[in-house]
Write a protein that holds these residues in place. Sequence first.
Motif, PDB file in Angstrom:
ATOM      1  N   ARG A 162       0.836  -1.202   0.000  1.00  0.00           N
ATOM      2  CA  ARG A 162       0.000   0.000   0.000  1.00  0.00           C
ATOM      3  C   ARG A 162       0.868   1.247   0.000  1.00  0.00           C
ATOM      4  O   ARG A 162       0.574   2.230  -0.693  1.00  0.00           O
ATOM      5  CB  ARG A 162      -0.934  -0.008   1.207  1.00  0.00           C
ATOM      6  N   VAL A 206      -6.010   2.302  -4.780  1.00  0.00           N
ATOM      7  CA  VAL A 206      -7.232   1.711  -4.231  1.00  0.00           C
ATOM      8  C   VAL A 206      -7.115   0.189  -4.211  1.00  0.00           C
ATOM      9  O   VAL A 206      -7.530  -0.466  -3.242  1.00  0.00           O
ATOM     10  CB  VAL A 206      -8.462   2.159  -5.048  1.00  0.00           C
ATOM     11  N   ASP A 212      -5.046  -0.738  -1.279  1.00  0.00           N
ATOM     12  CA  ASP A 212      -5.792  -0.507  -0.046  1.00  0.00           C
ATOM     13  C   ASP A 212      -6.774  -1.639   0.206  1.00  0.00           C
ATOM     14  O   ASP A 212      -6.856  -2.179   1.320  1.00  0.00           O
ATOM     15  CB  ASP A 212      -6.524   0.830  -0.134  1.00  0.00           C
ATOM     16  N   HIS A 215      -7.092  -4.555   3.328  1.00  0.00           N
ATOM     17  CA  HIS A 215      -8.312  -4.861   4.078  1.00  0.00           C
ATOM     18  C   HIS A 215      -8.694  -6.334   3.911  1.00  0.00           C
ATOM     19  O   HIS A 215      -9.191  -6.969   4.852  1.00  0.00           O
ATOM     20  CB  HIS A 215      -9.441  -3.938   3.626  1.00  0.00           C
ATOM     21  N   ARG A 260      -5.811  12.501  -2.700  1.00  0.00           N
ATOM     22  CA  ARG A 260      -4.372  12.233  -2.765  1.00  0.00           C
ATOM     23  C   ARG A 260      -3.589  13.414  -3.342  1.00  0.00           C
ATOM     24  O   ARG A 260      -2.417  13.272  -3.659  1.00  0.00           O
ATOM     25  CB  ARG A 260      -4.123  10.965  -3.593  1.00  0.00           C
ATOM     26  N   ASN A 267      -0.348   9.087   0.174  1.00  0.00           N
ATOM     27  CA  ASN A 267      -0.604   7.857   0.928  1.00  0.00           C
ATOM     28  C   ASN A 267      -1.537   8.152   2.100  1.00  0.00           C
ATOM     29  O   ASN A 267      -1.174   7.983   3.265  1.00  0.00           O
ATOM     30  CB  ASN A 267       0.716   7.262   1.430  1.00  0.00           C
ATOM     31  N   HIS A 312      -2.134   6.310   5.982  1.00  0.00           N
ATOM     32  CA  HIS A 312      -1.042   5.369   6.274  1.00  0.00           C
ATOM     33  C   HIS A 312      -0.910   5.114   7.771  1.00  0.00           C
ATOM     34  O   HIS A 312      -0.784   3.958   8.208  1.00  0.00           O
ATOM     35  CB  HIS A 312       0.288   5.897   5.730  1.00  0.00           C
ATOM     36  N   HIS A 331      -3.652   2.821   9.047  1.00  0.00           N
ATOM     37  CA  HIS A 331      -3.498   1.429   8.637  1.00  0.00           C
ATOM     38  C   HIS A 331      -2.303   0.769   9.325  1.00  0.00           C
ATOM     39  O   HIS A 331      -2.335  -0.419   9.651  1.00  0.00           O
ATOM     40  CB  HIS A 331      -3.370   1.342   7.117  1.00  0.00           C
ATOM     41  N   GLU A 333     -11.821   4.712  10.848  1.00  0.00           N
ATOM     42  CA  GLU A 333     -11.359   4.947   9.471  1.00  0.00           C
ATOM     43  C   GLU A 333     -12.487   4.764   8.461  1.00  0.00           C
ATOM     44  O   GLU A 333     -12.692   5.602   7.568  1.00  0.00           O
ATOM     45  CB  GLU A 333     -10.205   3.985   9.161  1.00  0.00           C
TER      46      GLU A 333
END
Length: 233
Positions: free
Chosen positions: A133, A145, A148, A152, A189, A194, A197, A200, A222
Amino acid sequence: MPLGSLRPSPLVEQATEHLREQITQGEWPVGTRLPGENALAKALGVGRSTVREALRALAGAGLVQARQGSGVFVIATEAAAGPAEGWAARLRRAAITDVYEVRVIVETQAAALAAGRRTDEDVAALEAALERRSRAAGADDAAFVDADIALHAAVVAAAGNPVLSDLFAEFAPALRERLIDLVELLGLREHDRNPGHDTHEALVAAIRDGDGAAAEEILRTELRQTLAHLHAH
């Protein structure tokens, strides 16, 4: 019949119904090219993403069809009849806010389970996905995406429940296109290649450390932030 501005919520459902009425009542006959997204958004008093979701719902009902480079055209004035649609088809035409609300429920519980069940292999997969990511920060929005969503998916996989993994896999295609739209629409973005970050990174650390409550809360916060953006647009 003039379009008229809509009440604030639920915008996608209202926009879909309003446009459906224009079609079924003959205001836009078969073969008519609909006004562009900007014009519809202005007439309805909503954002372009709301109009886009409404048009997707109408396409799923067989009333309109998008033609590459030409626009969206009315192809029927009555919803197509047919067998009950499958889960994947239902997700494709569902409002992204509805999909996301279910995503919040599913993924936060998966994160809590992952913290209690993760194996060394799961932790390695999560850390690798987090690194991918970060590397995707230098790529385009679609690639970011994808990275990302892959992270997940690794969180859900670490929960060790194949039904949860299958459910997330059904969500992923519906999420991907809409998230790319959201990133582009909001310019998420432009100043930070990022975004999210730190969040995550904290999520992966909580799962690695076996802190289910923290993992659940980090992910809930989030996802709800993204859901708030979707409701606003």
